[in-house]
Design a protein around this motif. Structure first.
Motif, PDB file in Angstrom:
ATOM      1  N   PHE A 117       0.845  -1.186   0.000  1.00 59.06           N
ATOM      2  CA  PHE A 117       0.000   0.000   0.000  1.00 59.06           C
ATOM      3  C   PHE A 117       0.884   1.240   0.000  1.00 59.06           C
ATOM      4  O   PHE A 117       0.432   2.346  -0.009  1.00 59.06           O
ATOM      5  N   LEU A 118       2.198   1.008   0.055  1.00 56.37           N
ATOM      6  CA  LEU A 118       3.113   2.136   0.184  1.00 56.37           C
ATOM      7  C   LEU A 118       3.171   2.970  -1.082  1.00 56.37           C
ATOM      8  O   LEU A 118       3.723   4.047  -1.095  1.00 56.37           O
ATOM      9  N   HIS A 119       2.613   2.434  -2.186  1.00 58.68           N
ATOM     10  CA  HIS A 119       2.776   3.159  -3.437  1.00 58.68           C
ATOM     11  C   HIS A 119       2.000   4.461  -3.446  1.00 58.68           C
ATOM     12  O   HIS A 119       2.124   5.239  -4.348  1.00 58.68           O
ATOM     13  N   PHE A 120       1.122   4.660  -2.456  1.00 64.24           N
ATOM     14  CA  PHE A 120       0.394   5.921  -2.416  1.00 64.24           C
ATOM     15  C   PHE A 120       1.364   7.034  -2.072  1.00 64.24           C
ATOM     16  O   PHE A 120       1.991   6.978  -1.028  1.00 64.24           O
ATOM     17  N   ASP A 121       1.488   8.051  -2.894  1.00 56.20           N
ATOM     18  CA  ASP A 121       2.219   9.193  -2.365  1.00 56.20           C
ATOM     19  C   ASP A 121       1.184  10.122  -1.765  1.00 56.20           C
ATOM     20  O   ASP A 121      -0.003  10.010  -2.010  1.00 56.20           O
ATOM     21  N   SER A 122       1.685  11.044  -0.941  1.00 60.24           N
ATOM     22  CA  SER A 122       0.752  11.746  -0.067  1.00 60.24           C
ATOM     23  C   SER A 122      -0.282  12.565  -0.821  1.00 60.24           C
ATOM     24  O   SER A 122      -1.373  12.748  -0.353  1.00 60.24           O
ATOM     25  N   VAL A 123       0.085  13.092  -2.006  1.00 63.13           N
ATOM     26  CA  VAL A 123      -0.872  13.998  -2.638  1.00 63.13           C
ATOM     27  C   VAL A 123      -1.828  13.306  -3.601  1.00 63.13           C
ATOM     28  O   VAL A 123      -2.766  13.923  -4.054  1.00 63.13           O
ATOM     29  N   SER A 124      -1.565  12.061  -3.932  1.00 61.68           N
ATOM     30  CA  SER A 124      -2.382  11.457  -4.993  1.00 61.68           C
ATOM     31  C   SER A 124      -3.830  11.394  -4.548  1.00 61.68           C
ATOM     32  O   SER A 124      -4.130  11.199  -3.378  1.00 61.68           O
ATOM     33  N   LYS A 125      -4.731  11.563  -5.517  1.00 61.63           N
ATOM     34  CA  LYS A 125      -6.154  11.550  -5.201  1.00 61.63           C
ATOM     35  C   LYS A 125      -6.681  10.131  -5.356  1.00 61.63           C
ATOM     36  O   LYS A 125      -6.177   9.359  -6.164  1.00 61.63           O
ATOM     37  N   VAL A 126      -7.705   9.815  -4.586  1.00 63.94           N
ATOM     38  CA  VAL A 126      -8.425   8.555  -4.854  1.00 63.94           C
ATOM     39  C   VAL A 126      -9.844   8.941  -5.252  1.00 63.94           C
ATOM     40  O   VAL A 126     -10.271  10.066  -5.043  1.00 63.94           O
ATOM     41  N   ARG A 127     -10.561   7.993  -5.788  1.00 61.28           N
ATOM     42  CA  ARG A 127     -11.917   8.290  -6.232  1.00 61.28           C
ATOM     43  C   ARG A 127     -12.812   8.451  -5.009  1.00 61.28           C
ATOM     44  O   ARG A 127     -12.729   7.657  -4.067  1.00 61.28           O
ATOM     45  N   ARG A 128     -13.671   9.439  -5.035  1.00 59.34           N
ATOM     46  CA  ARG A 128     -14.571   9.617  -3.890  1.00 59.34           C
ATOM     47  C   ARG A 128     -15.443   8.380  -3.739  1.00 59.34           C
ATOM     48  O   ARG A 128     -15.888   7.800  -4.727  1.00 59.34           O
ATOM     49  N   LYS A 129     -15.705   8.025  -2.476  1.00 58.31           N
ATOM     50  CA  LYS A 129     -16.488   6.810  -2.205  1.00 58.31           C
ATOM     51  C   LYS A 129     -17.830   6.847  -2.938  1.00 58.31           C
ATOM     52  O   LYS A 129     -18.250   5.885  -3.561  1.00 58.31           O
ATOM     53  N   LEU A 130     -18.479   8.018  -2.889  1.00 60.02           N
ATOM     54  CA  LEU A 130     -19.807   8.106  -3.517  1.00 60.02           C
ATOM     55  C   LEU A 130     -19.725   7.844  -5.015  1.00 60.02           C
ATOM     56  O   LEU A 130     -20.609   7.236  -5.606  1.00 60.02           O
ATOM     57  N   LEU A 131     -18.627   8.314  -5.616  1.00 62.32           N
ATOM     58  CA  LEU A 131     -18.498   8.122  -7.063  1.00 62.32           C
ATOM     59  C   LEU A 131     -18.209   6.670  -7.383  1.00 62.32           C
ATOM     60  O   LEU A 131     -18.712   6.118  -8.361  1.00 62.32           O
ATOM     61  N   SER A 132     -17.388   6.034  -6.553  1.00 59.81           N
ATOM     62  CA  SER A 132     -17.082   4.634  -6.881  1.00 59.81           C
ATOM     63  C   SER A 132     -18.321   3.758  -6.683  1.00 59.81           C
ATOM     64  O   SER A 132     -18.493   2.762  -7.375  1.00 59.81           O
ATOM     65  N   VAL A 133     -19.194   4.174  -5.766  1.00 59.98           N
ATOM     66  CA  VAL A 133     -20.461   3.426  -5.643  1.00 59.98           C
ATOM     67  C   VAL A 133     -21.274   3.609  -6.918  1.00 59.98           C
ATOM     68  O   VAL A 133     -21.856   2.660  -7.453  1.00 59.98           O
ATOM     69  N   LEU A 134     -21.278   4.839  -7.413  1.00 59.06           N
ATOM     70  CA  LEU A 134     -22.018   5.092  -8.648  1.00 59.06           C
ATOM     71  C   LEU A 134     -21.424   4.271  -9.797  1.00 59.06           C
ATOM     72  O   LEU A 134     -22.149   3.731 -10.636  1.00 59.06           O
ATOM     73  N   ASP A 135     -20.094   4.160  -9.809  1.00 57.80           N
ATOM     74  CA  ASP A 135     -19.454   3.355 -10.869  1.00 57.80           C
ATOM     75  C   ASP A 135     -19.952   1.919 -10.827  1.00 57.80           C
ATOM     76  O   ASP A 135     -20.028   1.246 -11.855  1.00 57.80           O
ATOM     77  N   ALA A 136     -20.263   1.453  -9.616  1.00 59.34           N
ATOM     78  CA  ALA A 136     -20.648   0.038  -9.489  1.00 59.34           C
ATOM     79  C   ALA A 136     -22.048  -0.231 -10.032  1.00 59.34           C
ATOM     80  O   ALA A 136     -22.431  -1.381 -10.209  1.00 59.34           O
ATOM     81  N   ILE A 137     -22.819   0.837 -10.263  1.00 57.57           N
ATOM     82  CA  ILE A 137     -24.164   0.614 -10.816  1.00 57.57           C
ATOM     83  C   ILE A 137     -24.067   0.718 -12.335  1.00 57.57           C
ATOM     84  O   ILE A 137     -23.736   1.776 -12.861  1.00 57.57           O
ATOM     85  N   ASP A 138     -24.331  -0.382 -12.988  1.00 58.02           N
ATOM     86  CA  ASP A 138     -24.229  -0.395 -14.443  1.00 58.02           C
ATOM     87  C   ASP A 138     -25.548   0.105 -15.018  1.00 58.02           C
ATOM     88  O   ASP A 138     -26.596  -0.495 -14.788  1.00 58.02           O
ATOM     89  N   PHE A 139     -25.496   1.224 -15.761  1.00 53.96           N
ATOM     90  CA  PHE A 139     -26.749   1.807 -16.255  1.00 53.96           C
ATOM     91  C   PHE A 139     -27.317   1.076 -17.458  1.00 53.96           C
ATOM     92  O   PHE A 139     -28.444   1.290 -17.844  1.00 53.96           O
ATOM     93  N   SER A 140     -26.486   0.237 -18.094  1.00 54.17           N
ATOM     94  CA  SER A 140     -27.023  -0.442 -19.283  1.00 54.17           C
ATOM     95  C   SER A 140     -27.708  -1.730 -18.838  1.00 54.17           C
ATOM     96  O   SER A 140     -27.431  -2.256 -17.772  1.00 54.17           O
ATOM     97  N   GLN A 141     -28.612  -2.217 -19.638  1.00 53.17           N
ATOM     98  CA  GLN A 141     -29.293  -3.461 -19.286  1.00 53.17           C
ATOM     99  C   GLN A 141     -29.507  -4.264 -20.560  1.00 53.17           C
ATOM    100  O   GLN A 141     -30.120  -3.772 -21.512  1.00 53.17           O
ATOM    101  N   ASP A 142     -28.984  -5.475 -20.569  1.00 53.66           N
ATOM    102  CA  ASP A 142     -29.190  -6.308 -21.763  1.00 53.66           C
ATOM    103  C   ASP A 142     -30.621  -6.836 -21.743  1.00 53.66           C
ATOM    104  O   ASP A 142     -31.062  -7.427 -20.776  1.00 53.66           O
ATOM    105  N   ILE A 143     -31.340  -6.583 -22.803  1.00 50.95           N
ATOM    106  CA  ILE A 143     -32.736  -7.013 -22.888  1.00 50.95           C
ATOM    107  C   ILE A 143     -32.772  -8.304 -23.714  1.00 50.95           C
ATOM    108  O   ILE A 143     -32.118  -8.387 -24.753  1.00 50.95           O
ATOM    109  N   PRO A 144     -33.480  -9.335 -23.237  1.00 50.67           N
ATOM    110  CA  PRO A 144     -33.514 -10.578 -24.014  1.00 50.67           C
ATOM    111  C   PRO A 144     -34.173 -10.352 -25.376  1.00 50.67           C
ATOM    112  O   PRO A 144     -35.075  -9.525 -25.514  1.00 50.67           O
ATOM    113  N   GLU A 145     -33.698 -11.116 -26.368  1.00 47.78           N
ATOM    114  CA  GLU A 145     -34.265 -10.943 -27.708  1.00 47.78           C
ATOM    115  C   GLU A 145     -35.680 -11.496 -27.743  1.00 47.78           C
ATOM    116  O   GLU A 145     -36.099 -12.234 -26.865  1.00 47.78           O
TER     117      GLU A 145
END
Length: 2025
Positions: A1206-1234
């Motif tokens: 975990f040491l590879h983090f340097d002090s200033v690097s940003k991480v993704r905001r928790k709320l945004l990564s939760v949003l990333d986890a919701i896939d907006f597309s939906q495969d519809i059966p033929e």
């Protein structure tokens, strides 16, 4: 390691050891959930005896069995730490006097406890117990104390036990953990038998560690411990010290002790499987086995069996024949090959003639050694060992003499644990097959000996002498052993295949699995030898071996392939066709022989078939069958049953054989008088045949025909016959019931295959009913009262019959036809037909019938027996019977709703009751209503009986749906404290189970162990669903009780504690939390979310429900926050990513986020800032988050992080905001059966059927019921007639299958969409809560804007992707709306607080970001297309908020800006607002007409809210659109005309709004929006002209709503108390004022070029003249009335002018009428002026203060403005009239009478003054004095306002220095509600105060402008009048009245104004008398004094000169002064 084929008999397959877990499942399940709380309270002694060991076991299991990543390092550390535990196995820390002393002083001096500060005093009682424990187990005193403390901490997990008893359990559990860890470590070694396929690093580590242990004498230690530890001895010791508790505790302790011994023995077994033991150890092992004894039943116990097997593996060399790549290494390590000394030592020990305690065991070891020597002798290395290898024959002989095979069967096979270990089976298999293959001569000897013995037996029988004593039964034992051994195949290995050689030509390739397509390959030598053995033994078989041989064949035919080979063998053994003709009989072991014999028996016995009425039926002469024949027949029938059970081909071939006809013969034999045992075997055979549906159908008919169960009574027959008699008379008297059980089994099999509807048709009412009646009344109901010789058989009978009921009910679906009484014709008369059997069972279960009563009493009996924890005969069958009862109840509950509905609809007279009510009945045994409690008690036994617990949980879940039952249940559950504790413990134990596993494989495919874990998981699911259902019902309910809330007091008074605190028992809530908390401290997150996603989802849902329900919310949230830190620890692991189960992961996150939103809201309300702050920063920070442990020391977490890079983090690097990564986890597309591709079905009809099968499931999703659909479609296919249909059936079924798959996929898509919607909604609510409910200062403004920017951009990116699902868009739009609103608010508030523009443009958020947001927002609007209008409403709202950002805030009018030169203004740099606005507009214009089209279309048509917002958007864009592009578009495309014309249509709706109780306000709001837009359009000249062209005024003229002025007094009563619904008068004003404003703006915009607008508006005024006049006369001058007046007077002043009339070409009559109206307007305006400027002015302002003191400040300001505005408008009107009449004073008209006296009422304006004025005062012309009065007052006001303006301005400039009291006062008006000001923080007050001050300053500036204007116009009017009166007027005769009357004024107005404005002729002059003029002059001179003049000039200096350089006031003052002073020439 490669896996070798299963067929090579010499391989021992290297495979995964799943058997480990199979073995371990017997471990006490109660030592809950790897209680990983490594006992932190360890007193300062060394390691504790339990906690660390538990942790050790977890780690070992995690690394080896669960293969957790990164676990090797941790394992290495722990092994080093605990090495001594393994080296000195089970060695306890010694006692010492020092420790004893320390413990003794603990009650007075205290003792330090690790992990706790300071020392703690312990109670004396605890210390006494510690000493007892120390003596009991001989352990150190501190260790004993620790155990007790740990016991105290773990006590909640063991309800009902004291800490001492728990300590006993923990002591043994610690030992078990060590033994188990050791076993697992040894199993992970690399070796010759199996592999776990672990990483090389791990294997190297464990091998190195265990080698070291072995070298230190592990074997001897284990053997010592196994001898020393003894359950009985331990129990005696415990008993003496009262160390044993209830039955459960005893069982747990004994299980643990047994497990410890077993684990130790398994260690040695696992070791020898993989690597050989050294010489000493091997000898020690042999030495131990010499002393071993057997159990009571003659078998070894599990421990000794493991040790025997260990030795057998030690001596095993068969792996040498394996061709694995590491064979050479293994050979090098094998001491048998490399160490002569080893071989010699073992050989001498085994050759020793000293007998062992178990000669059989000695024989087994000798046989194994003999076989090893035989193998060695065949190896090249074996030549060196020749002196030993030659002794193999001798050893084998000795082994045979020791009855080796008999011991194997009785001593080893009979042991329970034998079948549970795969490698036992494999080793014994190799032992047996090696003997047969390696020692063929020995086998031959055995056979010869057997033949010899058979002859001897035969002779002695002939001569009737006794049998010779020297008979050996070795071959008999061998065959029986083979039969027994291979008939148990619990792992499905089918090892018996080695005995079969596929000799025949390979036509049936499919049956030779592995030989597929390998016809040329020769089978291995061993296989050939074994097959030969099977065949040769059957040749010329002596009769003594006949039964043993059949038994062997039965074992060898166990398995699908084996059964086929055996079938073929028996077929080929028969005589050939040629032999048959010559009458040669074939081998006695052949089908031909068997069936021929059966037929002969049948022939023989049938002749004796008695007459059923004859008396001797009871005791028929059994001449047919001897005992020996009976055994032979039984053996054959068992073999037959086994073969046809396994092989379907054999089943069909035998059944259809024309000569043998086995089914017929067997049924025939059943009718003969043969012993019940034989009949039972015959029935079992028939049951095996019945497995094929095609045979089953005919079997039913044959069964009915032969009347085995008599279903038809012959006329005149006296008593019953058949099986009923057998049961009641023969079996009952023998007290054994084999026949009844077999009959039940047969029916059970047949019912499963097919259930004939027309069984027995023609002879009786057709159907199954007689069989059901017999089973119910003949077997089930009497079963408890019958006598049984073998106690266990009672339960076998119950189990067999209940199984049939269960199957019948399971397959029953209620149909409407079941409830109609149908009749059938039988021999000419109508008799009622039978109902389906399931219907009958349902009927009995839904009534208080004996069947139901017996089922319930069986359940009660079952739970009573289980509570004893004792083993008793028939326990397994009792459990099975109980399970069937529970299943019956569950099925009845499932089907009862449909059943009762159908019954109701059919109006049948049947009477039934809901089962859930019957279950509340009183039990006959206990006289209490405890049926449901009994059912729930099965949960307490979930560890031993998971299936029963599962059914119990299902039943409880069904019952929990009924609110009225819930309340009673809580009473029943809590009635008896002991039972209550048990029930709670049961539920908790089920939930606590950590082994539960969920998966998608079908149940059948799982091995037993996995099946059980799957069931455990389902129990947890059911319990959680039960809790969820209960919590939705009213209190008290089961859910609250089980979760540990108060049910007797108010729920909110509950005080939740950790288990054990304040005697709080462990509840389901604790269990749920501990399930969820597992793994939260690791980086991977809560393990449950990964391992059992659905379970985790339900757990989170329960927590959410508890937090969301008002009653439980308080206690729950406090508990979660304080004792668990639950939310924080879970939220930090978001998002949960589960590729395999996306739906569950989304649901988990949804519930968690919803809970978090509640928590944020609650902590914000309660001002728990630190809690809120933690959560907010966790969710929103973009800095990498570091975890801080509670005590500040770095936890384990930190270490593992650094280890894992975990040491590879340097002090200033940003991480993704928790709320945004939760949003990333919701896939907006939906495969519809033929769409379905169908060949046979019609698509529209199929879709119709699918939609008919749709139901709403428990989660509220609409899904299609696949089972129901399947039934419908199959019924449809079955209904087809004709050959074509039969031919196409397979294709049709295939199509049905594809339809079902499609529907399953559709259901999945729906569930997936629903989960996404739910997750998105939860995310949105969390975001909104964060932004609105949390204190705003928690998130700094600049961060807030960046966060919102990120959220907005991400949301848009996701929603604008190609394949986004439409269902998610509305939620996104809602979120976008909220976010934009907050963005706008944040930017504005930041600007208010800073007020300085930053260099990057706007606030903290850069312009580029804002533009990006705008572009995306517009893209979103356009992407929604034609539909989604409501969704666009949100987006329009967002757009409005966005555009608001660029709106310049209100600036204080400092009155200085006017002074700047125009040039300065033009050259000043553009401010950031304008810049942003300009750039925004450019972006909007890029979108061109497509955007305009969408917005305009929405504005004209559609949903009301969308229309209003679209109108608002248009309004806003037009406001900033300098180029007027949008305006042009609206005008040219016809949208403007449409809007204008729609006003006419709104008239009716608006009229309805004025009713006292209006319907809806929508029309009003839409109208207001339209008018606002039109007003905006009118603000440009071009727009105004366009509006007039569209006929706007004409349309408004036609609207009648303006004439419907409500009566203001009448509606006082109907006012809405909340003030939300405005009064009718207010509503009227809401309609009128926008129209007036619009007119005013049109007049302003069009005044420059033409009077068109004025003329049209005048028309409007005249059409509605009556209304307008009544409004102008308005008595009560409220705020609304004043606004009305100010607008009306403004319009009149610009339109009711003589010039306007000349515009329209109108006839003179109309002109006259118009002039009349105008005159009236003029008169009303002047009278209004006299009211406002004179009499009522003071009163008005006073009245405001009295009316609304709270709001007075603002309202007074507004009223002041309105009053000044009215005055200004009227004065302007006067001025305009004067100017329009003539430009010179002598020709102008007079509006005011020449009187200089000021109006009455100035001295304080008492209200009664107006009453005392003469009644004419309002109608006659006002005097000039009024103008002077107005001038004076206005001048005074001007200074007042100017002063106030200056003060407010200085306050505004020094806002920071204002005292808090003053700030508070300023904010007062802006905060709604009483006391609200107290709640606002000081930070919020400053912007509020600033806003208020700006309001004040601007209000004053407006007033100053108005005052200045009024002053100027007053002066002008004064001057014109004075000039006329004093210079041009000729006075009349003084005899006239002093003051001119009304007639004068009227005539003057009438004549002069409208008669072409002729000059003031003599008529006018003659009316004013000279005294009047003198008086006027005097008054004026007095009134217009020096003081006033100075004031006026000061006004000009202060105000007007800043505005313009003209000195207007100065000039006029000068002139008036001149007029007043000069004398008339």
């Amino acid at each position: 390691m490669h896996f070798l084929s299963n067929n090579d008999p010499n391989t021992i397959i290297k495979k995964e050891v799943f058997s480990i877990s199979a073995r371990r499942c017997t471990a006490t399940p109660v030592l809950l959930s790897g209680l990983m709380m490594a006992v932190q309270m360890a007193v300062n002694s060394g390691a504790s005896l339990w906690g660390p060991l538990k942790e050790l076991l977890e780690t070992v299991d995690g690394a080896v069995l669960r293969r957790q990543p990164d676990s090797v390092h941790l394992l290495d550390l722990l092994l080093k730490k605990h090495k001594s535990q393994f080296l000195y196995l089970f060695k306890n820390p010694p006692k010492s006097s020092e420790q004893r002393e320390k413990v003794r002083k603990a009650s007075t001096e205290g003792i330090t406890i690790q992990g706790q500060q300071g020392s703690r005093l312990l109670p004396e009682q605890l210390l006494t117990e510690a000493f007892i424990l120390s003596d009991l187990f001989d352990i150190g005193e501190l260790a004993a104390l620790e155990l007790l403390l740990a016991g105290e901490q773990q006590q909640p997990h063991f309800p009902g036990l004291t800490r001492g008893l728990v300590a006993v359990l923990l002591y043994w559990d610690g030992k078990y953990c060590v033994a188990n860890s050791l076993r697992t470590l040894i199993q992970s070694r690399h070796g010759k038998t199996f592999t776990l396929e672990l990483s090389e690093e791990l294997v190297a580590l464990t091998t190195r560690f265990t080698d070291e242990l072995m070298s230190q004498g592990l074997t001897k230690r284990i053997l010592t411990l196994v001898s020393e530890i003894n359950v009985t001895r331990e129990f005696e010791r415990l008993q003496k010290e009262r160390g044993l508790g209830n039955e459960k505790h005893r069982k747990e302790v004994s299980d643990l002790i047994k497990e410890c011994r077993q684990a130790l023995a398994d260690c040695l077994f696992s070791w020898t499987c993989q690597s050989p033991l050294p010489e000493d150890d091997t000898l020690a092992l042999i030495g131990h086995l010499e002393t071993v004894t057997v159990q009571a039943d003659g078998s070894l116990d599990g421990v000794n069996l493991a040790l025997v097997m260990a030795l057998l593996y030690c001596l095993d060399v068969s792996f040498i024949e394996q061709g694995t790549e590491d064979r050479e290494d293994l050979l090098q390590a094998l001491p048998l090959l490399t160490e002569r000394q080893y071989v010699s030592a073992v050989h001498n020990r085994l050759m020793n003639n000293q007998p062992w305690k178990l000669p059989g065991l000695q024989a087994v070891c000798r046989l194994a050694w003999a076989l090893s020597l035989r193998v060695l002798s065949q190896l090249p290395q074996g030549s060196a060992l020749v002196e030993f290898t030659e002794a193999d024959e001798v050893l084998a002989d000795q082994a045979l003499l020791g009855d080796v095979f008999l011991f194997m069967k009785e001593g080893m096979l009979a042991c329970e644990s034998f079948t549970q270990e795969e490698f036992y089976t494999r080793r014994l298999h190799s032992l047996i097959t090696d003997f047969l293959a390696l020692m063929p001569m020995k086998v031959k000897q055995l056979r010869n000996r057997a033949d010899e013995d058979a002859r001897l037996v035969h002779m002695s029988l002939q001569m009737d002498s006794e049998l010779p004593s020297s008979l050996r039964k070795d071959l008999d034992h061998l065959m029986t052993l083979i039969g027994d051994f291979y008939s148990k195949d619990s792992f499905g290995l089918e090892l018996a295949l080695e005995f079969w050689c596929p000799t025949e030509s390979l036509q049936h390739t499919s049956l030779h699995g592995s030989y597929l397509g390998m016809a040329i390959q020769r089978p291995p030598h061993k296989q050939v030898v074994l097959a030969k053995f099977v065949r040769q033994m059957g040749d010329l078989l002596p009769s003594t071996l006949y039964i043993a041989y059949l038994h062997m064949l039965k074992g060898l035919s166990n398995g699908p392939q084996c059964a086929h080979y055996c079938f073929s063998l028996l077929k080929t053994n028969g005589p050939t066709h040629g032999d048959n003709i010559q009458g040669v009989s074939g081998s006695p072991v052949s089908w031909e022989h068997f069936f021929h014999s059966l037929m002969l028996y049948h022939e023989n016995l049938r002749r004796d078939f008695p007459n059923p009425d004859a008396a001797q039926y009871r005791h028929p002469p059994i001449r047919g069958i001897t005992q020996r024949e009976l055994e032979g027949l039984t053996a054959f029938l068992q073999l037959l049953a086994n073969i046809i059970t396994w092989s379907e081909n054999a089943r069909l071939a035998l059944c259809e054989h024309p000569q043998w006809t086995p089914v017929v013969v067997m049924l025939g034999l059943l009718q003969c008088s043969v012993p019940p045992v034989l009949k039972a075997e015959l029935l079992h055979c028939l049951a095996a045949f019945g497995k094929s549906p095609e045979i089953a159908a005919s079997l039913w008919q044959s069964l009915e025909y032969t009347q085995i169960l008599q279903t038809v009574r012959a006329p005149g027959q006296r008593q019953a016959a058949g099986i009923e008699v057998e049961l009641n008379e023969i079996e009952s008297s023998c007290e054994e019931y084999p026949l009844t059980r077999a009959f039940c089994h047969l029916i059970s099999i047949l019912v499963e295959s097919s259930l004939p509807v027309n069984l027995g048709a023609g002879l009786r009412a057709p159907g199954f009913q007689p069989y059901l009646n017999f089973l119910r009344e003949g077997v089930f109901l009497p079963f408890p009262t019958r006598a049984y010789r073998r106690p266990g058989e009672k339960w076998e009978v119950a189990d067999a019959v209940l199984e049939v009921f269960h199957k019948l009910l399971r397959d029953y679906e209620p149909q409407p036809s079941d409830f109609v009484q149908e009749m059938v014709e039988l021999q000419g008369e109508q008799i009622p037909a039978h109902k389906p059997p399931g219907h009958s069972i349902m009927f009995h279960l839904l009534n208080d019938s004996p069947t139901l009563a017996l089922c319930l009493s069986l359940l009660e009996e079952g739970v009573r027996q289980l509570d004893t924890y004792a083993t008793f005969p028939g326990k397994k069958h009792l459990e099975s019977a109980v399970l069937h009862c529970l299943c019956l109840l569950d099925l009845a509950l499932q089907k009862e709703l449909v059943f009762m509905d159908l019954l109701r609809e059919s109006q049948s007279p049947l009477l039934i009751f809901p089962l859930e009510q019957l279950l509340q009945g009183v039990s006959a045994q206990t006289k209490r209503a405890d049926h449901i409690v009994n059912i729930a008690r099965y949960l307490y036994h979930s560890s031993t009986n998971p299936e029963a617990a599962f059914q119990s949980s299902k039943i409880l879940r069904h019952i929990a749906k009924y609110p009225n039952i819930q309340t009673r249940l809580v009473g029943d559950f809590t009635h008896d404290q002991i039972v209550s504790n048990k029930l709670m413990a049961g539920f908790v134990e089920c939930l606590d189970n950590e082994e539960a596993e969920e998966g998608t494989e079908k149940e059948e495919e799982l091995e037993p162990q996995r099946k059980i874990t799957r069931i455990r998981h389902k129990i947890q699911i059911h319990i959680l669903n039960l809790l969820i259902t209960s919590l939705e019902l009213k209190t008290p309910n089961l859910g609250l009780y089980l979760l540990g809330y108060e049910v007797k007091k108010p729920v909110s008074s509950t005080n939740l504690q950790d288990p054990g605190v304040l005697g709080c028992p462990r509840s389901c809530l604790h269990a749920i939390l501990s399930l969820l908390q597992r793994g939260t401290e690791k980086r991977s997150g809560p393990t449950l979310t990964q391992q059992a996603p659905h379970l985790a989802e339900l757990c989170y849902q329960v927590i959410y429900q508890l937090c969301a329900c008002p009653d439980t919310s308080g206690p729950t949230m406090r508990f979660l926050r304080t004792s668990q830190d639950f939310l924080f620890s879970h939220l930090q692991h978001l998002p949960f990513i589960l590729p395999s189960n996306q739906i569950a992961a989304l649901s988990q996150m949804s519930w968690l986020m919803k809970t978090a939103a509640i928590e944020l809201r609650v902590t914000s309300l309660n001002r728990q800032r630190s809690h809120t702050q933690r959560l907010v920063s966790l969710l929103l920070d973009d800095q990498p988050y570091t975890q801080h442990t509670a005590d500040g020391e770095s936890g384990m977490e930190e270490e593992s992080r650094s280890v894992c890079g975990f040491l590879h983090f340097d002090s200033v690097s940003k991480v993704r905001r928790k709320l945004l990564s939760v949003l990333d986890a919701i896939d907006f597309s939906q495969d519809i059966p033929e769409l379905l591709q169908l060949d046979f079905f019609e698509r529209t009809q199929i879709e119709q059927v699918i939609s008919n099968c749709e139901q709403v499931n428990e989660h509220g999703h609409t899904v299609c019921n696949v089972k129901l659909l399947h039934r419908v479609l199959v019924a449809e296919i079955n209904a087809l007639q004709g050959m074509a249909a039969i031919g196409q059936r397979p294709l049709l079924m295939e199509e049905v299958n594809s339809v079902l798959q499609q529907v399953v996929e559709r259901n999945r898509v729906r569930r997936s969409l629903s989960a996404k919607r739910h997750a998105l909604q939860s995310w949105r609510s969390l975001v909104e809560t964060l932004l609105t409910a949390c204190p705003s200062d928690l998130i700094p403004a600049e961060d807030r804007q960046l966060i919102i920017r990120d959220l907005l951009l991400d949301l848009h990116d996701k929603v604008l992707s190609e394949d986004v699902a439409g269902e998610l868009m509305p939620i996104v739009a809602g979120a976008v709306f909220t976010l934009t609103a907050h963005l706008s608010q944040s930017v504005l508030s930041e600007q208010q607080s800073t007020g300085v523009e930053s260099s990057s443009g706007f606030a903290s958020i850069a312009n580029s970001s804002l533009h990006l947001i705008l572009r995306k927002l517009l893209d979103f609007i356009l992407s929604t297309g034609g539909g989604y209008q409501r969704l666009r409403a949100h987006l329009y709202g967002s757009l409005l908020y966005y555009l608001q950002i660029a709106q310049k805030p209100e600036e204080p009018d400092t009155l200085q800006s006017a002074g700047k030169a125009m040039w300065e203004r033009l050259t000043s740099p553009e401010d950031s607002f304008s810049k942003l606005q300009r750039e925004d507009l450019a972006i909007i214009e890029n979108y061109g007409q497509s955007l305009m089209e969408v917005v305009c279309r929405d504005a004209c048509d559609g949903h009301e809210i969308s229309r209003m917002l679209a109108l608002a958007v248009l309004d806003r864009i037009l406001a900033i659109d300098r180029q007027n592009q949008w305006l042009l578009y609206i005008c040219n495309s016809g949208y403007l005309r449409t809007l204008v014309e729609s006003l006419r249509q709104d008239d009716g709706a608006l009229q309805s709004l004025l009713a006292p109780q209006p319907p809806l306000f929508k029309p009003l709001y839409i109208y207001e929006s339209k008018m606002a837009l039109l007003t905006r359009v009118a603000k440009t000249g071009q727009g105004a002209v366009e509006l007039l062209r569209c006929g706007l005024v004409a349309h408004l003229t036609e609207c009648q709503v303006f004439d419907m002025v409500p009566d203001s007094d009448a509606h006082r009563v109907t006012r809405d108390p909340s003030g939300f619904i405005p009064s009718p008068m207010d509503r009227y004003r809401q309609i009128l004022l926008p129209a007036l404003r619009l007119f005013q703006i049109i007049l302003t915009s069009t005044s420059m070029n033409h009077q068109q607008g004025a003329a049209q508006i005048l028309q409007w005024l005249i059409v509605h003249a009556d209304t307008i006049q009544s409004l102008l006369r308005c008595q009560e001058l409220s705020m609304g009335a004043l606004q009305q007046l100010s607008l009306l007077t403004g319009i009149i002043s610009k339109t009711a002018l003589p010039g306007v009339l000349e515009m329209g070409e109108v006839s003179s009559a109309v002109l006259m009428e118009f002039q009349g109206h105008i005159t009236r307007f003029q008169r009303l305006c002047l009278s209004l002026l006299s009211r406002l400027a004179g009499s009522e002015r003071e009163r008005l302002l006073k009245q405001v203060e009295i009316n609304a003191p709270g709001e007075s400040a603002e309202q007074r300001e507004e009223m002041e403005v309105a009053v000044q505005q009215v005055c200004a408008n009227i004065m302007e009107y006067c001025q305009t009239l004067l100017l329009q009449s003539s430009s010179q004073a002598q020709f102008s008209i007079c509006l005011f009478s020449p009187s200089g006296s000021e109006p009455a009422g100035r001295d304080g304006g008492r209200p009664d003054l107006s009453a005392s004025l003469p009644p004419m005062s309002y109608s006659r012309a006002p005097s000039l004095g009024l103008v002077l009065y107005l001038l004076k007052n206005t001048a005074a006001d001007f200074f007042r306002f100017h002063q106030s303006h200056r003060q407010s301005l200085s306050k505004l400039q020094s806002l920071d220095q204002l005292p808090p009291e003053e700030l508070k006062e300023l904010c007062q008006g802006l905060v709604a509600g009483p006391g609200a000001i107290e709640k606002t923080s000081s930070v919020q007050r400053s912007p509020l105060a600033k806003k208020r001050l700006v309001q004040l300053v601007n209000n004053r500036a407006k007033l100053l402008a108005l005052c200045s204007y009024v002053i100027e116009t007053c002066l002008f009017v004064l001057w014109r009048h004075l000039e006329y009166y004093l210079l041009h007027c000729t006075p009349t005769d003084p005899k006239d009245s002093l003051m001119p009357g009304a007639s004068l004024y009227r005539s003057r107005l009438g004549d002069d104004l409208f008669s072409g404005l002729q000059s003031s002729g003599s008529r006018g002059l003659s009316r004013v008398s000279q005294p009047d003029l003198d008086l006027l002059k005097g008054d004026m001179a007095a009134g217009f004094g020096e003081a006033l003049q100075r004031k006026l000039l000061e006004v000009e200096g202060l105000y007007s000169q800043v505005r313009s350089r003209y000195t207007f006031i100065q000039a006029l003052v000068r002139r008036i002064r001149g007029l007043v002073r000069q004398t008339k020439s």
